[in-house]
Design an enzyme around this catalytic site. Structure first.
Site, PDB file in Angstrom:
ATOM      1  N   SER A 172      69.060  97.178  17.975  1.00  0.00           N
ATOM      2  CA  SER A 172      67.869  96.948  18.794  1.00  0.00           C
ATOM      3  C   SER A 172      68.203  96.998  20.291  1.00  0.00           C
ATOM      4  CB  SER A 172      67.251  95.615  18.368  1.00  0.00           C
ATOM      5  OG  SER A 172      65.985  95.469  18.920  1.00  0.00           O
ATOM      6  N   ASP A 347      60.142 101.740  10.818  1.00  0.00           N
ATOM      7  CA  ASP A 347      60.374 100.834  11.956  1.00  0.00           C
ATOM      8  C   ASP A 347      59.224 101.022  12.942  1.00  0.00           C
ATOM      9  OD1 ASP A 347      61.201  99.493  14.231  1.00  0.00           O
ATOM     10  OD2 ASP A 347      63.277 100.159  14.083  1.00  0.00           O
ATOM     11  N   HIS A 377      62.625  97.466  11.213  1.00  0.00           N
ATOM     12  CA  HIS A 377      63.491  96.988  12.281  1.00  0.00           C
ATOM     13  C   HIS A 377      64.490  95.926  11.818  1.00  0.00           C
ATOM     14  CE1 HIS A 377      64.228  97.269  16.539  1.00  0.00           C
ATOM     15  NE2 HIS A 377      64.282  95.963  16.636  1.00  0.00           N
TER      16      HIS A 377
END
Ligand SMILES: *[C@@H]1O[C@H](CO)[C@@H](O)[C@H](O)[C@H]1NC(C)=O
Ligand SMILES: *[C@@H]1O[C@H](CO)[C@@H](O)[C@H](O)[C@H]1NC(C)=O
Ligand SMILES: *[C@@H]1O[C@H](CO)[C@@H](O)[C@H](O)[C@H]1NC(C)=O
Ligand SMILES: *[C@@H]1O[C@H](CO)[C@@H](O)[C@H](O)[C@H]1NC(C)=O
Ligand SMILES: *[C@@H]1O[C@H](CO)[C@@H](O)[C@H](O)[C@H]1NC(C)=O
Ligand SMILES: *[C@@H]1O[C@H](CO)[C@@H](O)[C@H](O)[C@H]1NC(C)=O
Length: 418
Positions: A172, A347, A377
């Site tokens: 991320s 995602d 995610h």
């Protein structure tokens, strides 16, 4: 009894219930206790950044069944969490499955960075500031996590292992951090063998997540509100201490399981079907995360500005600081190490096409790998089948690079494994 005390009283009872009924054995354990329970040898180290932060480095030098007399020059792998995440993410799935363990079992010398603003082992977090009291402590975003925390970690780990280069995995916003580091301190290219980007891209212009997109558009308003409220953290300590036991209770009572799932999934816009039910307790055991308001704002600025830029102080201040109404752009092309992108087909935060936009600035993309048909995610950290969907192809790539078999540039792969 006044109202605050009543709330505290109720909260402590909830907390007690969680303790009694907590099903997953990891829920009440801290990092050291969890790692011990999982049975992997590990070490705690500490690096000091150029701006005075004390960063824990958690090392898993070998796998669960490996003896001490293994080769000493194993490949070193450094793993960084995103804003709002922590090294706990990389051991949550437990023995053999969690990424830290998966890589350690495959002969990597694994080091997890415990970035600024996250508690792992040591309580002292800065040479000067107290992280519970001083707003100055929370004055950071992915920028500082990259140019200071990752830089200090790389230097520390290379020195400790006597290696020249290491592999890096970022999840991320840790992807934003490594690109910020390579843009501002390009000499760090020489210390990396390759980087693997999990669910991250420095360029994020849109999301499949209307509510967050709206917040990003209104980020100045949001910044103003945080300033008025004097929130240096998105969840200040008093709020955290109240929410945490409630969250944990939700996740234990079957009636509330769905609510609990939804909370975990507030990090994406769809429910994940890939996470084991009992893992939610562990994930939410640490929630809500300590999260610097500035870190969230900087990520939102980038969505609003449509490019990978420095922190946005507003047009007037930008003009003063950067000489332009827009903040200065990072140099994405300064990343010249072999780079791999791993995207989740579902995602909703970091879309695959955003990674493609980033790749247009790179001359050394070695892999672009989409995981599907459903992968979100948080699945990069917690999905039941992340081992063979994600970690296995990563190990294969790193081993190929070690053996001088760097794949031809940009291999686009799609995994349709279930
Ligand atoms: C470790 O050293 C051996 C012998 O010098 C070499 O063959 C091997 O490639 C090295 N491994 C790494 C990961 O550097
Ligand atoms: C935050 O850090 C920047 C430098 O990175 C500095 O210019 C600014 O004054 C700091 N703000 C606060 C509130 O400490
Ligand atoms: C490098 O590592 C050695 C021990 O292996 C240690 O004594 C030394 O202080 C380290 N240097 C730095 C700059 O961290
Ligand atoms: C960005 O980095 C690349 C690669 O090192 C370099 O060729 C280029 O000149 C840099 N651009 C700027 C604007 O600094
Ligand atoms: C990418 O660009 C950099 C700087 O321009 C150069 O040193 C490097 O060799 C290039 N890499 C590839 C794989 O073309
Ligand atoms: C996970 O992988 C196994 C094979 O190891 C497969 O049987 C199973 O269907 C997969 N589950 C999901 C949810 O993808």
């Amino acid at each position: 009894m006044n109202r605050t005390r009543l709330v505290l009283f109720v909260v402590s009872i909830l907390d007690y219930c969680v303790w009694i009924y907590g099903v997953h054995p990891d829920v009440k354990l801290n990092f050291i206790e969890r790692a011990k329970r999982h049975g992997y040898p590990f070490e705690v180290h500490q690096a000091i950044t150029d701006d005075g932060y004390l960063i824990d480095l958690l090392r898993f030098p070998r796998g669960i069944s490996k003896s001490e007399n293994e080769p000493k020059n194993k490949s070193v792998l450094l793993i960084m969490h995103g804003n709002g995440g922590s090294p706990h993410n990389f051991i949550a799935m437990g023995r053999k499955k969690a990424p830290a363990y998966y890589f350690a079992d495959r002969n990597f010398d694994v080091w997890l960075i415990c970035g600024r603003g996250v508690h792992c082992v040591n309580n002292r977090k800065h040479q000067k500031y107290d992280w519970n009291r001083d707003p100055e402590y929370w004055n950071f975003s992915f920028h500082e996590c990259g140019i200071y925390d990752i830089a200090a970690s790389i230097d520390y780990v290379l020195n400790a292992t006597k290696q020249q280069k290491l592999f890096y995995i970022g999840h991320s916003s840790a992807v934003n951090s490594i690109f910020a580091l390579l843009s501002e301190r390009p000499e760090y290219n020489n210390k990396l063998k390759a980087i693997a980007n999990y669910a991250g891209s420095p360029i994020i212009t849109e999301m499949d997540y209307p509510s967050i997109e709206l917040v990003c558009e209104l980020s100045n308003l949001f910044k103003g509100a945080l300033k008025i409220l004097d929130f240096h953290e998105v969840f200040p300590r008093t709020i955290r201490d109240t929410i945490n036991p409630i969250l944990r209770l939700f996740c234990i009572d079957r009636k509330f399981k769905f609510t609990c799932k939804t909370l975990v999934m507030s990090f994406s816009s769809h429910l994940s079907y890939n996470i084991d039910e009992d893992l939610y307790e562990v994930i939410l055991g640490d929630a809500p995360p300590r999260f610097a308001s500035k870190a969230l704002c900087h990520l939102m600025d980038n969505v609003k500005n449509g490019y990978f830029r420095f922190y946005d102080h507003g047009p007037k201040m930008n003009k003063k600081i950067y000489g332009h109404t827009l903040p200065r752009a990072y140099n994405i092309s300064a990343c010249v190490v072999p780079t791999a992108f791993f995207s989740g087909a579902t995602d909703s935060i970091v879309l695959r096409k955003e990674m493609w936009k980033t790749q247009e600035y790179l001359n050394n993309t070695v892999l672009d790998y989409e995981i599907g048909p459903s992968f979100m995610h948080v699945d990069f950290l917690f999905a039941r089948n992340a081992t063979f969907k994600l970690y296995e192809p990563t190990v294969k790539l790193f081993n190929d690079i070690n053996n001088g078999k760097i794949p031809p540039r940009i291999i686009r792969k799609r995994s349709n494994l279930n």
